[in-house]
Motif scaffolding. Structure first.
Motif, PDB file in Angstrom:
ATOM      1  N   ALA A   1     -16.420   5.242  23.369  1.00 20.17           N
ATOM      2  CA  ALA A   1     -15.477   5.148  22.246  1.00 20.17           C
ATOM      3  C   ALA A   1     -14.109   4.617  22.676  1.00 20.17           C
ATOM      4  N   LEU A   2     -13.959   4.339  23.975  1.00 15.89           N
ATOM      5  CA  LEU A   2     -12.648   3.921  24.488  1.00 15.89           C
ATOM      6  C   LEU A   2     -12.734   2.558  25.178  1.00 15.89           C
ATOM      7  N   PRO A   3     -11.626   1.805  25.171  1.00 10.86           N
ATOM      8  CA  PRO A   3     -11.630   0.497  25.852  1.00 10.86           C
ATOM      9  C   PRO A   3     -11.960   0.648  27.338  1.00 10.86           C
ATOM     10  N   GLY A   4     -12.639  -0.358  27.869  1.00 14.50           N
ATOM     11  CA  GLY A   4     -12.972  -0.339  29.293  1.00 14.50           C
ATOM     12  C   GLY A   4     -14.310   0.307  29.590  1.00 14.50           C
ATOM     13  N   TYR A   5     -15.037   0.655  28.539  1.00 14.82           N
ATOM     14  CA  TYR A   5     -16.346   1.284  28.782  1.00 14.82           C
ATOM     15  C   TYR A   5     -17.334   0.242  29.290  1.00 14.82           C
ATOM     16  N   VAL A   6     -18.035   0.600  30.351  1.00 11.87           N
ATOM     17  CA  VAL A   6     -19.063  -0.284  30.912  1.00 11.87           C
ATOM     18  C   VAL A   6     -20.349   0.516  31.076  1.00 11.87           C
ATOM     19  N   THR A   7     -21.440  -0.056  30.594  1.00 11.62           N
ATOM     20  CA  THR A   7     -22.746   0.588  30.752  1.00 11.62           C
ATOM     21  C   THR A   7     -23.394   0.090  32.037  1.00 11.62           C
ATOM     22  N   PRO A   8     -23.875   0.987  32.886  1.00 14.93           N
ATOM     23  CA  PRO A   8     -24.572   0.529  34.098  1.00 14.93           C
ATOM     24  C   PRO A   8     -25.825  -0.259  33.716  1.00 14.93           C
ATOM     25  N   PRO A   9     -26.081  -1.394  34.372  1.00 12.18           N
ATOM     26  CA  PRO A   9     -27.246  -2.215  34.019  1.00 12.18           C
ATOM     27  C   PRO A   9     -28.574  -1.487  34.236  1.00 12.18           C
ATOM     28  N   THR A  10     -28.631  -0.651  35.277  1.00 12.45           N
ATOM     29  CA  THR A  10     -29.867   0.096  35.560  1.00 12.45           C
ATOM     30  C   THR A  10     -29.519   1.545  35.861  1.00 12.45           C
ATOM     31  N   SER A  11     -30.533   2.382  35.845  1.00 12.72           N
ATOM     32  CA  SER A  11     -30.308   3.814  36.109  1.00 12.72           C
ATOM     33  C   SER A  11     -29.908   4.062  37.566  1.00 12.72           C
TER      34      SER A  11
END
Length: 661
Positions: A56-66
């Motif tokens: 919900a906040l700027p700068g959020y990055v989802t890891p490509p893999t577990s």
């Protein structure tokens, strides 16, 4: 009475640490004082966004893999009430997250420190000062993939700050081991590369504010410390001791600067001057002062550290130390000693204009002068400045074009003089600058400063938008020998009196095309500008000028030399676009090709304007035998014979031209 026992090393370190912390706190308070009210929340929010990673906040990055994790979390970072308040102002819809902060508070601590460097928190801070952060990490803990994810996060935060606050934020991912070894990567964009590694570190130490996390251990060592002593003191710290080794990061010692780096640093500053002359004037002067003191003097950061450490000599005064003012005093002392009055005057005006103090505007009743105003007012008094001069400097918007250009010329003259003096002094030193970096920076300088036949010269500006003209008057006069002189004047001079005001004269050229090309490339006019033509003589109409302006802005916009791609500058120069302007000054009744001007740009950012039928012939290889082929355009002014002239021109040239109307 028993003699006072000398303090132990640890006690000395603790005392120094307390003074450094007091100074750091004062710098933060100054930074917030000088910030516009609307920007203050950003100062508190940025570290928080680096610390957490929430969708919900700027700068959020989802890891490509577990298997992969995004590095975030700052050492010793705490959630204070001022941070919570700032977050609620910036993200009112996410208030529930901040009410129970534990749900998003990270367990990991990937970032050792977030440290701000530059003008923020000094007299040089202005409403639009950039936020330049070093994001200090232990690079050995992370894979390249993880670091790329962290960089992605930081870039997203930069973008959010720019879009939301209109403030430029730069996060420099700094691996502590590499910084310790003065390894700052390649010279591209905002990175100084090998050009001035030690100078960059000196600048960092001179202006840093620890916003969150560990402090540079450098702050705790005495100003005159050898590398060996520095190491010994650092190694004496223990985990859990006082001071605790975990409170610090070791970015390396800085005993003295290396003359072999000076040349690269000077080239780098000349390069930066293309965008920000005020900053570069002071930094170039600083390089010259460093050079003068190279054998016995210390970097300015060590002088600053001495003042901070000796805060007890003047209780409470540690908070009054300003790194920018300290630097400036050193510069003026140097140039006074060498009797360079013109240089001193340029430096004084540059400092004043850069700081934007506006001393001519009185304080409102009951308002207290902030630290910046006090320092700048004392400078103005010391320099013997009159109120009239201060009013003049505070009202740049009222300056004539000539006055603006004159200051720009003085600034660039100073920069080039400094550069030549530095080059001469250090010619016997071996340079440490990477050869490719040297090539890139050298070519940028050549593009910007070098004079060549038929090249459109860059306007060496000290100002940016203030040279832009919403209205411009073009006039032509014919000399006795028949030659034409085309001149440009700022503003609409026709509706006022019809008399050309020479104080508003911008420049002159031998042809209307050359004049228009220079005005566009110098960012004096664009398609939003209104062009007025003094109907004095000739075939060229206001409509012709506006058509040409439209095409130049679209296909040959101004070049930002500092942004030219590194790979282009390392490769051979090639033509990137070509524009044939046919029969611009000739009688409109003529049905044949009478006059051809060729404008072309190159991959090194240079623009050339040549005249004559044979120009395309000499450029045949650059336009025809390369891949990809550069786009070629042609324009013929409006008129009854336009299509006939175009037909003749296109038939005579085998190149594939796009016709511009």
């Amino acid at each position: 009475m028993a003699a006072q026992q000398p303090l132990s090393v640890q006690q000395n370190l603790t005392i120094r640490l307390l003074r450094v912390l007091r100074y750091n706190k004062a710098r933060i308070e100054r930074a917030l004082t000088l910030m516009p009210e609307k920007h203050r929340p950003l100062f508190h929010v940025l570290p928080f966004l680096v610390h957490v990673n929430h969708e919900a906040l700027p700068g959020y990055v989802t890891p490509p893999t577990s298997d992969e994790t995004v590095p975030f979390g700052i050492n010793n970072y705490s959630f204070r009430p001022d941070v919570e308040l700032a977050l609620k102002r910036c993200f009112p819809a996410q208030s529930h997250l901040f009410a129970d902060i534990k749900q998003i508070w990270p367990r990991q601590r990937a970032v050792d420190a977030l440290v701000l460097m530059g003008s923020v928190g000094t007299i040089a801070q202005t409403d639009d000062s950039d936020f330049d952060f070093w994001v200090c990490i232990d690079g050995n803990r992370f894979s390249q993939a993880a670091l790329a994810l962290l960089q992605q996060k930081l870039t997203a935060i930069e973008k959010w700050a720019d879009e939301t606050f209109g403030i430029e934020v730069h996060f420099f991912l700094s691996e502590i081991d590499k910084v310790r070894q003065n390894d700052f990567g390649v010279a591209e964009g905002e990175s100084a590369g090998s050009a001035q590694a030690m100078f960059l570190k000196a600048e960092f130490y001179n202006t840093n504010i620890v916003v969150a996390g560990k402090a540079p251990f450098w702050w705790l060592t005495p100003e005159k410390t050898t590398e060996k002593q520095y190491r010994a003191i650092y190694n004496s710290l223990e985990k859990g001791g006082s001071p605790d080794v975990d409170w610090f990061m070791d970015l390396g010692h800085l005993e003295r600067l290396d003359a072999s780096e000076l040349f690269g640093a000077a080239i780098w500053q000349l390069g930066k001057a293309m965008d920000s002359p005020f900053k570069s004037v002071l930094k170039m002067a600083k390089l010259e002062v460093y050079l003068a003191n190279i054998s016995h003097g210390q970097p300015l950061c060590n002088l600053l550290k001495k003042h901070v450490h000796r805060g007890a000599e003047a209780p409470g005064h540690v908070a009054d130390i300003d790194p920018y003012a300290l630097m400036f005093d050193e510069l003026i002392a140097h140039y006074k000693k060498h009797g360079q009055a013109e240089d001193i005057a340029v430096l004084q005006q540059c400092l004043y204009l850069k700081c934007g103090s506006a001393l001519s505007q009185p304080l409102v009743e009951g308002e207290q002068a902030n630290f910046k105003r006090k320092i700048m007012a004392s400078y103005a008094k010391q320099w013997g400045w009159s109120r009239k001069l201060i009013v003049h400097l505070d009202n740049q918007q009222d300056w004539t074009f000539n006055e603006r250009v004159q200051l720009s010329r003085r600034i660039h003259r100073f920069l080039l003089k400094c550069y030549r003096r530095i080059s001469k002094e250090i010619s016997h030193h071996q340079q440490v600058m990477d050869q490719k970096d040297m090539t890139v920076l050298g070519r940028r300088l050549s593009t910007y400063y070098a004079k060549k036949a038929d090249k459109i010269e860059f306007l060496r500006r000290a100002f940016d938008e203030s040279l832009y003209c919403e209205k411009i008057t073009i006039a032509m006069r014919q000399l006795k020998n028949g030659d034409e002189v085309w001149s440009a004047y700022a503003g609409d001079l026709l509706s006022k009196s019809g008399i050309m005001d020479e104080s508003q004269k911008i420049t002159q050229a031998s042809t209307a095309i050359a004049l228009m090309v220079w005005l566009v490339s110098s960012k004096i006019i664009d398609t939003n500008s209104k062009v007025y033509l003094d109907y004095n003589y000739g075939e060229v109409s206001e409509l012709d000028l506006n058509d040409l302006l439209k095409h130049l802005c679209k296909y040959f916009p101004p070049v930002k030399v500092s942004s030219l791609p590194r790979n282009d500058l390392l490769a051979p120069e090639r033509v990137t676009a070509c524009f044939a302007i046919v029969n611009f000054p000739t009688l409109r009744q003529k049905a044949t090709v009478e006059d051809v001007s060729i404008l072309y740009t190159t991959s090194w950012g240079e623009t050339f304007l040549k005249h004559g039928d044979d120009v395309l012939d000499t450029l045949w290889y650059d336009l025809q035998e390369v891949t990809p082929k550069p786009p070629c355009y042609v324009m013929v002014p409006r008129g009854n014979q336009q299509s006939r002239i175009l037909g003749e021109f296109l038939e005579a040239n085998e190149l594939n031209f796009t016709v511009l109307y």
